[in-house]
Design a protein around this motif. Sequence first.
Motif, PDB file in Angstrom:
ATOM      1  N   PRO A  39       0.823  -1.220   0.000  1.00 53.41           N
ATOM      2  CA  PRO A  39       0.000   0.000   0.000  1.00 53.41           C
ATOM      3  C   PRO A  39       0.850   1.260   0.000  1.00 53.41           C
ATOM      4  O   PRO A  39       2.004   1.244   0.418  1.00 53.41           O
ATOM      5  CB  PRO A  39      -0.797  -0.134   1.311  1.00 53.41           C
ATOM      6  N   ARG A  45      -0.203   9.390   0.156  1.00 55.38           N
ATOM      7  CA  ARG A  45      -1.640   9.708   0.105  1.00 55.38           C
ATOM      8  C   ARG A  45      -1.867  11.180   0.419  1.00 55.38           C
ATOM      9  O   ARG A  45      -2.615  11.864  -0.275  1.00 55.38           O
ATOM     10  CB  ARG A  45      -2.406   8.831   1.098  1.00 55.38           C
ATOM     11  N   GLU A  75      -4.005   2.944  -5.849  1.00 52.78           N
ATOM     12  CA  GLU A  75      -5.044   2.708  -4.849  1.00 52.78           C
ATOM     13  C   GLU A  75      -6.382   3.353  -5.207  1.00 52.78           C
ATOM     14  O   GLU A  75      -7.394   3.074  -4.567  1.00 52.78           O
ATOM     15  CB  GLU A  75      -4.593   3.223  -3.480  1.00 52.78           C
ATOM     16  N   VAL A  82      -5.380  -3.620  -6.406  1.00 47.65           N
ATOM     17  CA  VAL A  82      -4.934  -2.943  -5.181  1.00 47.65           C
ATOM     18  C   VAL A  82      -5.836  -1.757  -4.856  1.00 47.65           C
ATOM     19  O   VAL A  82      -5.522  -0.952  -3.969  1.00 47.65           O
ATOM     20  CB  VAL A  82      -3.468  -2.478  -5.304  1.00 47.65           C
ATOM     21  N   TYR A  83      -6.951  -1.628  -5.565  1.00 44.73           N
ATOM     22  CA  TYR A  83      -7.886  -0.524  -5.324  1.00 44.73           C
ATOM     23  C   TYR A  83      -8.313  -0.519  -3.860  1.00 44.73           C
ATOM     24  O   TYR A  83      -8.627  -1.563  -3.283  1.00 44.73           O
ATOM     25  CB  TYR A  83      -9.116  -0.663  -6.220  1.00 44.73           C
ATOM     26  N   ARG A  84      -8.326   0.676  -3.255  1.00 46.29           N
ATOM     27  CA  ARG A  84      -8.645   0.814  -1.840  1.00 46.29           C
ATOM     28  C   ARG A  84      -9.729   1.880  -1.673  1.00 46.29           C
ATOM     29  O   ARG A  84      -9.471   3.073  -1.856  1.00 46.29           O
ATOM     30  CB  ARG A  84      -7.382   1.194  -1.055  1.00 46.29           C
ATOM     31  N   THR A  87      -9.004   4.961   0.554  1.00 46.27           N
ATOM     32  CA  THR A  87      -8.238   6.083   0.023  1.00 46.27           C
ATOM     33  C   THR A  87      -9.164   7.094  -0.639  1.00 46.27           C
ATOM     34  O   THR A  87      -9.008   8.309  -0.460  1.00 46.27           O
ATOM     35  CB  THR A  87      -7.187   5.578  -0.993  1.00 46.27           C
TER      36      THR A  87
END
Length: 311
Positions: A39, A45, A75, A82-84, A87
Motif C-alpha cells: 500500500p 496519500r 489505490e 490494489v484498489y482501496r 483512500t
Amino acid sequence: MSSSILLLSFTTTIIGKPPDTTASKKEWRGIPTRLNNIPHSREIRKYFYDDVIQATKRAIEDKKTRLQIDINIPELNPEMDVYRIGTLMELVRDLSLTFADDGKRVKVCVQGSMGQGAFAGIPLQLAGTRKILEFMDWGDYGAMGAFINIGAVGASEVDKEDDMFVLIAPQNAVGNCIIDDMRAMTDAAGDRPVILVNPRLKDMPASSGVMQTMGRDVRLQYAASFETCYSFRLLFYAGTFYPIMGALRMAYPNKYEIFRRVDEPNGEKYDLLAEFTGNPTADDITNAFVGPKKKKENALSGFWGFLSGIL
C-alpha cells in the motif's frame, strides 16, 4: 507490485525549461516516487490529497462551478486489484473539510440503488460507501451534521442551505444511467459548485445488451460539460500495469504535463517531456516518449506499436 513501504521522496527534473513563476507551480514538490509500492505510505496519500485540494480551491476561486477530479494512482484505480475504497473516502473527507473550514456547507453525495427487479443495485465500486462515510472520523469540531452532510444524487438532495456538492465516483451501470439524476441535481444547484470525484460516465449497454443510443449525444455532451481541475494517472505499456513508464498530471490552472520515469542508482526521478493545453491523446503521449519521426520509422516493424496504447 511490491508490498514494502519505503520513505517518500519527490524528484522532478525539467530539462531546458525556465522556472515557472506561478504560485501553484512554486508550491509543487514534484511527482512522488515509489508509486509502485503498495500500500501507499501515508505521506504519498497526503501529498495527493493536498495536490487535489489546492487545484480544486484555485478553480473554485476562479468561479468554476462544474468541476471534475480524475486521479488514478494505483489505490484509486478500480481496474487494479490494489484498489482501496478507504483512500477515496479519505480524499473526499479532506476535500470536504477544507471547504467546511472556510465556512462552506458541503453535501457529500453517493448515488443510491438504480434499476428495478433483477437489475436493481449499486455499482460494485460504491457498495458500502455511504456507511463508510457515516462511520468515518470527521474531526473534533462537529463538522458532520453542521457543515457537512451526506446525501444521494438527485434534485431532491439539493437543499437551500447547501453551498456546494461533492459527488463520489458517479457512474453508469448496465441498464441504468446516472446522468439524468445528475442533470436534475445540477439544475437544482444552479450556480453552486458541483465537484465530481473520479466519475465514470461512459455509456453502458442496456439490460438487453444493446447500447443505449437514444439521447447518447446529449448524455455525452452533459458529461463533457464538467471542467477537469485535477488529473493524474500513471503511464504503462499497453495491457500492463508494470513497470511505470511515466505519469500525466494537470493541476488547475496549469497545462497537462507528461513525465518520463527514469531509474537512477539511488532511486528514480520523473523528467518533464511535454506540455499540452488539453488532455493529450494516446498518439500525443507516444510522440512525447519516442518522437513522431522514430514512431513513423518503426511503424512497419511494429517495434513501437505497443506504445500507442499507453493510457
